[in-house]
Design a protein around this motif. Structure first.
Motif, PDB file in Angstrom:
ATOM      1  N   ILE A  64       0.841  -1.194   0.000  1.00  8.83           N
ATOM      2  CA  ILE A  64       0.000   0.000   0.000  1.00  8.83           C
ATOM      3  C   ILE A  64       0.875   1.243   0.000  1.00  8.83           C
ATOM      4  O   ILE A  64       2.067   1.180   0.276  1.00  8.83           O
ATOM      5  N   LYS A  65       0.291   2.355  -0.310  1.00 10.37           N
ATOM      6  CA  LYS A  65       1.003   3.627  -0.388  1.00 10.37           C
ATOM      7  C   LYS A  65       0.927   4.339   0.953  1.00 10.37           C
ATOM      8  O   LYS A  65      -0.142   4.492   1.526  1.00 10.37           O
ATOM      9  N   ALA A  66       2.061   4.756   1.445  1.00 14.47           N
ATOM     10  CA  ALA A  66       2.086   5.629   2.616  1.00 14.47           C
ATOM     11  C   ALA A  66       1.859   7.054   2.133  1.00 14.47           C
ATOM     12  O   ALA A  66       2.004   7.348   0.941  1.00 14.47           O
ATOM     13  N   TYR A  67       1.459   7.928   3.048  1.00 16.07           N
ATOM     14  CA  TYR A  67       1.317   9.332   2.673  1.00 16.07           C
ATOM     15  C   TYR A  67       1.735  10.199   3.848  1.00 16.07           C
ATOM     16  O   TYR A  67       1.700   9.767   4.994  1.00 16.07           O
ATOM     17  N   ASP A  68       2.143  11.408   3.553  1.00 13.04           N
ATOM     18  CA  ASP A  68       2.617  12.346   4.568  1.00 13.04           C
ATOM     19  C   ASP A  68       1.416  13.143   5.073  1.00 13.04           C
ATOM     20  O   ASP A  68       1.031  14.157   4.477  1.00 13.04           O
ATOM     21  N   GLU A  69       0.824  12.683   6.166  1.00 12.40           N
ATOM     22  CA  GLU A  69      -0.406  13.315   6.654  1.00 12.40           C
ATOM     23  C   GLU A  69      -0.205  14.773   7.052  1.00 12.40           C
ATOM     24  O   GLU A  69      -1.108  15.584   6.885  1.00 12.40           O
ATOM     25  N   LYS A  70       0.960  15.131   7.550  1.00 13.11           N
ATOM     26  CA  LYS A  70       1.211  16.530   7.906  1.00 13.11           C
ATOM     27  C   LYS A  70       1.259  17.402   6.657  1.00 13.11           C
ATOM     28  O   LYS A  70       0.736  18.516   6.653  1.00 13.11           O
ATOM     29  N   ALA A  71       1.871  16.899   5.602  1.00 10.74           N
ATOM     30  CA  ALA A  71       1.922  17.655   4.343  1.00 10.74           C
ATOM     31  C   ALA A  71       0.523  17.777   3.744  1.00 10.74           C
ATOM     32  O   ALA A  71       0.158  18.844   3.231  1.00 10.74           O
ATOM     33  N   TRP A  72      -0.270  16.702   3.834  1.00  9.47           N
ATOM     34  CA  TRP A  72      -1.635  16.768   3.324  1.00  9.47           C
ATOM     35  C   TRP A  72      -2.435  17.809   4.106  1.00  9.47           C
ATOM     36  O   TRP A  72      -3.244  18.533   3.532  1.00  9.47           O
ATOM     37  N   ALA A  73      -2.220  17.887   5.413  1.00  8.40           N
ATOM     38  CA  ALA A  73      -2.966  18.833   6.258  1.00  8.40           C
ATOM     39  C   ALA A  73      -2.599  20.281   5.969  1.00  8.40           C
ATOM     40  O   ALA A  73      -3.341  21.194   6.323  1.00  8.40           O
ATOM     41  N   ALA A  74      -1.475  20.490   5.306  1.00  6.83           N
ATOM     42  CA  ALA A  74      -1.041  21.854   4.978  1.00  6.83           C
ATOM     43  C   ALA A  74      -1.455  22.289   3.574  1.00  6.83           C
ATOM     44  O   ALA A  74      -1.205  23.430   3.189  1.00  6.83           O
ATOM     45  N   LEU A  75      -2.102  21.404   2.824  1.00  2.00           N
ATOM     46  CA  LEU A  75      -2.492  21.754   1.454  1.00  2.00           C
ATOM     47  C   LEU A  75      -3.665  22.735   1.428  1.00  2.00           C
ATOM     48  O   LEU A  75      -4.418  22.864   2.396  1.00  2.00           O
ATOM     49  N   GLU A  76      -3.828  23.381   0.299  1.00  2.00           N
ATOM     50  CA  GLU A  76      -4.823  24.444   0.150  1.00  2.00           C
ATOM     51  C   GLU A  76      -6.255  23.971   0.404  1.00  2.00           C
ATOM     52  O   GLU A  76      -7.052  24.712   0.959  1.00  2.00           O
TER      53      GLU A  76
END
Length: 175
Positions: A87-99
């Protein structure tokens, strides 16, 4: 431990009994209601309040749950249709900073969660024992983990974040 970081305790994997399965399926089915109730009536300054010092705002937290559970749903679908997918990991902190998180109201993520959880619940509610035992591999650990493990994890995850908001409401005496 940081105050209210884990108001329902840390995640603990349990034996996958029939009662644990039913409890977790109910948590998946009703998480949108639970999260919506936790933010009901909050105004914009309250939504912009961090749930703990150094933590995300309530606004970010709601969008995070939607982001996380989109990934979870995809992980389940992969686990049910492929043999031991990575499965793909994701950077939840980076996602939370998106527009989209910064600019869109939380009701969009609540609406998304209602649709997503209806689909997710429909996909998993009748799985048999062999399907629950199917595994996916997380790229960070490299270990195969069963869908039954992930059901417990994401059931806890939703309740965990709703409880953080409820803890903040109680602490701040928000009605």
């Amino acid at each position: 431990m940081i105050e209210n970081q884990y108001p329902i305790g840390r995640f603990e994997h349990r034996d996958f009994t029939a009662s644990v399965k039913q409890e977790c399926l109910a948590a998946i089915q009703f998480l949108p209601n639970m999260l919506e109730a936790s933010i009901s009536g909050l105004d914009e300054p309250q939504l912009q309040t961090p749930y703990r010092e150094g933590g995300w705002t309530v606004h970010q937290l709601v969008h995070h749950v939607a982001d996380s559970h989109i990934n979870a749903y995809t992980r389940f679908k992969l686990g049910l249709t492929e043999e031991q997918p990575v499965i793909k990991a994701y950077d939840e902190k980076a996602w939370a900073a998106l527009e989209d998180v910064r600019s869109l109201p939380v009701n969009l993520s609540i609406t998304l969660l209602y649709a997503l959880h209806a689909r997710w619940y429909a996909a998993i509610k009748d799985l048999d024992e062999a399907q629950w035992a199917r595994t996916v591999i997380h790229p960070v650990t490299g270990k195969p983990l069963a869908l039954s493990y992930y059901l417990q994890l994401y059931a806890w995850h939703g309740k965990h974040h709703a409880a953080q908001v409820n803890y903040l409401r109680e602490k701040r005496k928000w009605q």
